[in-house]
Design a protein around this motif. Structure first.
Motif, PDB file in Angstrom:
ATOM      1  N   ARG A  56       0.838  -1.214   0.000  1.00  0.00           N
ATOM      2  CA  ARG A  56       0.000   0.000   0.000  1.00  0.00           C
ATOM      3  C   ARG A  56       0.869   1.258   0.000  1.00  0.00           C
ATOM      4  O   ARG A  56       0.602   2.205  -0.735  1.00  0.00           O
ATOM      5  CB  ARG A  56      -0.957  -0.012   1.194  1.00  0.00           C
ATOM      6  N   VAL A  57       1.892   1.262   0.826  1.00  0.00           N
ATOM      7  CA  VAL A  57       2.803   2.410   0.877  1.00  0.00           C
ATOM      8  C   VAL A  57       3.585   2.492  -0.442  1.00  0.00           C
ATOM      9  O   VAL A  57       3.816   3.581  -0.974  1.00  0.00           O
ATOM     10  CB  VAL A  57       3.751   2.317   2.093  1.00  0.00           C
ATOM     11  N   ASP A  58       3.947   1.348  -0.983  1.00  0.00           N
ATOM     12  CA  ASP A  58       4.644   1.313  -2.268  1.00  0.00           C
ATOM     13  C   ASP A  58       3.772   1.943  -3.358  1.00  0.00           C
ATOM     14  O   ASP A  58       4.272   2.699  -4.196  1.00  0.00           O
ATOM     15  CB  ASP A  58       5.007  -0.130  -2.627  1.00  0.00           C
ATOM     16  N   ASN A  59       2.479   1.672  -3.338  1.00  0.00           N
ATOM     17  CA  ASN A  59       1.568   2.294  -4.301  1.00  0.00           C
ATOM     18  C   ASN A  59       1.562   3.810  -4.154  1.00  0.00           C
ATOM     19  O   ASN A  59       1.529   4.541  -5.153  1.00  0.00           O
ATOM     20  CB  ASN A  59       0.143   1.757  -4.139  1.00  0.00           C
ATOM     21  N   ASP A  60       1.599   4.304  -2.911  1.00  0.00           N
ATOM     22  CA  ASP A  60       1.654   5.741  -2.674  1.00  0.00           C
ATOM     23  C   ASP A  60       2.928   6.336  -3.269  1.00  0.00           C
ATOM     24  O   ASP A  60       2.903   7.407  -3.890  1.00  0.00           O
ATOM     25  CB  ASP A  60       1.600   6.056  -1.180  1.00  0.00           C
ATOM     26  N   MET A  61       4.044   5.622  -3.098  1.00  0.00           N
ATOM     27  CA  MET A  61       5.314   6.096  -3.628  1.00  0.00           C
ATOM     28  C   MET A  61       5.269   6.123  -5.159  1.00  0.00           C
ATOM     29  O   MET A  61       5.685   7.109  -5.775  1.00  0.00           O
ATOM     30  CB  MET A  61       6.473   5.217  -3.146  1.00  0.00           C
ATOM     31  N   VAL A  62       4.759   5.064  -5.769  1.00  0.00           N
ATOM     32  CA  VAL A  62       4.663   5.005  -7.232  1.00  0.00           C
ATOM     33  C   VAL A  62       3.800   6.163  -7.749  1.00  0.00           C
ATOM     34  O   VAL A  62       4.151   6.820  -8.728  1.00  0.00           O
ATOM     35  CB  VAL A  62       4.108   3.636  -7.696  1.00  0.00           C
ATOM     36  N   ARG A  63       2.683   6.424  -7.065  1.00  0.00           N
ATOM     37  CA  ARG A  63       1.809   7.531  -7.465  1.00  0.00           C
ATOM     38  C   ARG A  63       2.560   8.853  -7.416  1.00  0.00           C
ATOM     39  O   ARG A  63       2.513   9.653  -8.351  1.00  0.00           O
ATOM     40  CB  ARG A  63       0.570   7.597  -6.569  1.00  0.00           C
ATOM     41  N   GLU A  64       3.279   9.091  -6.322  1.00  0.00           N
ATOM     42  CA  GLU A  64       4.026  10.341  -6.175  1.00  0.00           C
ATOM     43  C   GLU A  64       5.102  10.473  -7.248  1.00  0.00           C
ATOM     44  O   GLU A  64       5.278  11.547  -7.849  1.00  0.00           O
ATOM     45  CB  GLU A  64       4.645  10.418  -4.774  1.00  0.00           C
ATOM     46  N   VAL A  65       5.820   9.395  -7.515  1.00  0.00           N
ATOM     47  CA  VAL A  65       6.838   9.399  -8.566  1.00  0.00           C
ATOM     48  C   VAL A  65       6.198   9.731  -9.912  1.00  0.00           C
ATOM     49  O   VAL A  65       6.679  10.596 -10.654  1.00  0.00           O
ATOM     50  CB  VAL A  65       7.581   8.041  -8.635  1.00  0.00           C
ATOM     51  N   MET A  66       5.094   9.069 -10.236  1.00  0.00           N
ATOM     52  CA  MET A  66       4.450   9.282 -11.529  1.00  0.00           C
ATOM     53  C   MET A  66       3.879  10.689 -11.652  1.00  0.00           C
ATOM     54  O   MET A  66       3.885  11.264 -12.738  1.00  0.00           O
ATOM     55  CB  MET A  66       3.375   8.231 -11.769  1.00  0.00           C
ATOM     56  N   GLU A  67       3.393  11.264 -10.576  1.00  0.00           N
ATOM     57  CA  GLU A  67       2.909  12.649 -10.623  1.00  0.00           C
ATOM     58  C   GLU A  67       4.043  13.608 -10.971  1.00  0.00           C
ATOM     59  O   GLU A  67       3.860  14.540 -11.757  1.00  0.00           O
ATOM     60  CB  GLU A  67       2.267  13.033  -9.290  1.00  0.00           C
ATOM     61  N   ILE A  68       5.230  13.367 -10.414  1.00  0.00           N
ATOM     62  CA  ILE A  68       6.377  14.223 -10.716  1.00  0.00           C
ATOM     63  C   ILE A  68       6.861  13.971 -12.142  1.00  0.00           C
ATOM     64  O   ILE A  68       7.232  14.912 -12.857  1.00  0.00           O
ATOM     65  CB  ILE A  68       7.512  14.018  -9.687  1.00  0.00           C
ATOM     66  N   VAL A  69       6.847  12.716 -12.588  1.00  0.00           N
ATOM     67  CA  VAL A  69       7.211  12.413 -13.976  1.00  0.00           C
ATOM     68  C   VAL A  69       6.280  13.163 -14.925  1.00  0.00           C
ATOM     69  O   VAL A  69       6.719  13.795 -15.888  1.00  0.00           O
ATOM     70  CB  VAL A  69       7.174  10.887 -14.241  1.00  0.00           C
ATOM     71  N   ASP A  70       4.987  13.114 -14.655  1.00  0.00           N
ATOM     72  CA  ASP A  70       4.014  13.850 -15.482  1.00  0.00           C
ATOM     73  C   ASP A  70       4.306  15.348 -15.472  1.00  0.00           C
ATOM     74  O   ASP A  70       4.348  15.993 -16.521  1.00  0.00           O
ATOM     75  CB  ASP A  70       2.585  13.618 -14.971  1.00  0.00           C
ATOM     76  N   ALA A  71       4.513  15.909 -14.294  1.00  0.00           N
ATOM     77  CA  ALA A  71       4.725  17.353 -14.156  1.00  0.00           C
ATOM     78  C   ALA A  71       6.025  17.807 -14.813  1.00  0.00           C
ATOM     79  O   ALA A  71       6.107  18.920 -15.346  1.00  0.00           O
ATOM     80  CB  ALA A  71       4.712  17.752 -12.688  1.00  0.00           C
ATOM     81  N   SER A  72       7.047  16.958 -14.788  1.00  0.00           N
ATOM     82  CA  SER A  72       8.356  17.321 -15.341  1.00  0.00           C
ATOM     83  C   SER A  72       8.400  17.164 -16.850  1.00  0.00           C
ATOM     84  O   SER A  72       9.324  17.652 -17.494  1.00  0.00           O
ATOM     85  CB  SER A  72       9.456  16.471 -14.707  1.00  0.00           C
ATOM     86  N   GLY A  73       7.452  16.439 -17.390  1.00  0.00           N
ATOM     87  CA  GLY A  73       7.426  16.226 -18.825  1.00  0.00           C
ATOM     88  C   GLY A  73       8.374  15.167 -19.319  1.00  0.00           C
ATOM     89  O   GLY A  73       8.749  15.148 -20.480  1.00  0.00           O
ATOM     90  N   GLY A  74       8.799  14.283 -18.464  1.00  0.00           N
ATOM     91  CA  GLY A  74       9.597  13.166 -18.944  1.00  0.00           C
ATOM     92  C   GLY A  74      10.821  12.809 -18.159  1.00  0.00           C
ATOM     93  O   GLY A  74      11.826  12.405 -18.733  1.00  0.00           O
ATOM     94  N   ALA A  75      10.785  12.960 -16.888  1.00  0.00           N
ATOM     95  CA  ALA A  75      11.945  12.607 -16.075  1.00  0.00           C
ATOM     96  C   ALA A  75      12.200  11.105 -16.090  1.00  0.00           C
ATOM     97  O   ALA A  75      11.289  10.310 -16.210  1.00  0.00           O
ATOM     98  CB  ALA A  75      11.737  13.073 -14.638  1.00  0.00           C
ATOM     99  N   LYS A  76      13.462  10.769 -15.941  1.00  0.00           N
ATOM    100  CA  LYS A  76      13.847   9.376 -15.726  1.00  0.00           C
ATOM    101  C   LYS A  76      13.690   9.105 -14.236  1.00  0.00           C
ATOM    102  O   LYS A  76      13.623  10.033 -13.431  1.00  0.00           O
ATOM    103  CB  LYS A  76      15.283   9.159 -16.178  1.00  0.00           C
ATOM    104  N   VAL A  77      13.649   7.816 -13.864  1.00  0.00           N
ATOM    105  CA  VAL A  77      13.376   7.465 -12.469  1.00  0.00           C
ATOM    106  C   VAL A  77      14.516   6.621 -11.902  1.00  0.00           C
ATOM    107  O   VAL A  77      14.960   5.657 -12.526  1.00  0.00           O
ATOM    108  CB  VAL A  77      12.040   6.704 -12.345  1.00  0.00           C
ATOM    109  N   LEU A  78      14.943   6.992 -10.712  1.00  0.00           N
ATOM    110  CA  LEU A  78      15.910   6.215  -9.940  1.00  0.00           C
ATOM    111  C   LEU A  78      15.211   5.759  -8.674  1.00  0.00           C
ATOM    112  O   LEU A  78      14.767   6.585  -7.873  1.00  0.00           O
ATOM    113  CB  LEU A  78      17.129   7.076  -9.574  1.00  0.00           C
ATOM    114  N   LEU A  79      15.084   4.468  -8.512  1.00  0.00           N
ATOM    115  CA  LEU A  79      14.442   3.896  -7.324  1.00  0.00           C
ATOM    116  C   LEU A  79      15.504   3.168  -6.514  1.00  0.00           C
ATOM    117  O   LEU A  79      16.031   2.144  -6.938  1.00  0.00           O
ATOM    118  CB  LEU A  79      13.316   2.939  -7.729  1.00  0.00           C
ATOM    119  N   ASP A  80      15.832   3.737  -5.354  1.00  0.00           N
ATOM    120  CA  ASP A  80      16.850   3.173  -4.469  1.00  0.00           C
ATOM    121  C   ASP A  80      16.161   2.404  -3.354  1.00  0.00           C
ATOM    122  O   ASP A  80      15.584   2.995  -2.439  1.00  0.00           O
ATOM    123  CB  ASP A  80      17.709   4.299  -3.893  1.00  0.00           C
TER     124      ASP A  80
END
Length: 129
Positions: A25-49
């Motif tokens: 459930r928390v992982d889903n929240d993180m994925v949502r937040e990451v994807m919102e920033i990807v959308d807002a940035s217009g195409g950021a790459k993602v680093l998941l540590d």
């Protein structure tokens, strides 16, 4: 499970770091937040540590999770981004699950690649191809 998501504008990378005991459930929240920033940035790459994230999932659960992430990401306008997942190789079962997750994800059109070395992950994210 705790996480932090940051946008590194100079590199056009959304960096997420997760630690603690994995919680879907928390992982889903993180994925949502990451994807919102990807959308807002217009195409950021993602680093998941996730080197400090403890998880013990079966191959079947890795398959289910890959399918869940793909379905979840389809709700965003920006679906395909280069994503490096950096994890700690603590035992063979973890390695098998992570590699299987990567394979299933890539076969479903998600540009994920897993690494145990942060330097190699960053080099892959930043390469011009």
């Amino acid at each position: 499970m705790e996480y932090i998501v940051q946008y590194r504008e100079d590199q056009n990378i959304v960096a997420a770091t997760a630690k603690g005991e994995w919680d879907p459930r928390v992982d889903n929240d993180m994925v949502r937040e990451v994807m919102e920033i990807v959308d807002a940035s217009g195409g950021a790459k993602v680093l998941l540590d996730i080197r400090e994230l403890r998880f013990d999932i079966s191959i079947v659960r890795a398959l289910e999770r890959a399918l869940e992430v793909r379905e979840y990401r389809q709700g965003f306008k920006t679906v395909s981004r280069k994503t490096a997942i950096v994890y700690s190789s603590v035992n063979e079962k973890v390695d098998e699950s992570v590699i299987f997750f990567e394979t299933v994800s890539r076969n479903r059109g998600l540009p994920f690649l897993t690494f145990t070395d942060m330097g190699k992950a960053m080099a892959w994210l930043l390469e011009d191809k």
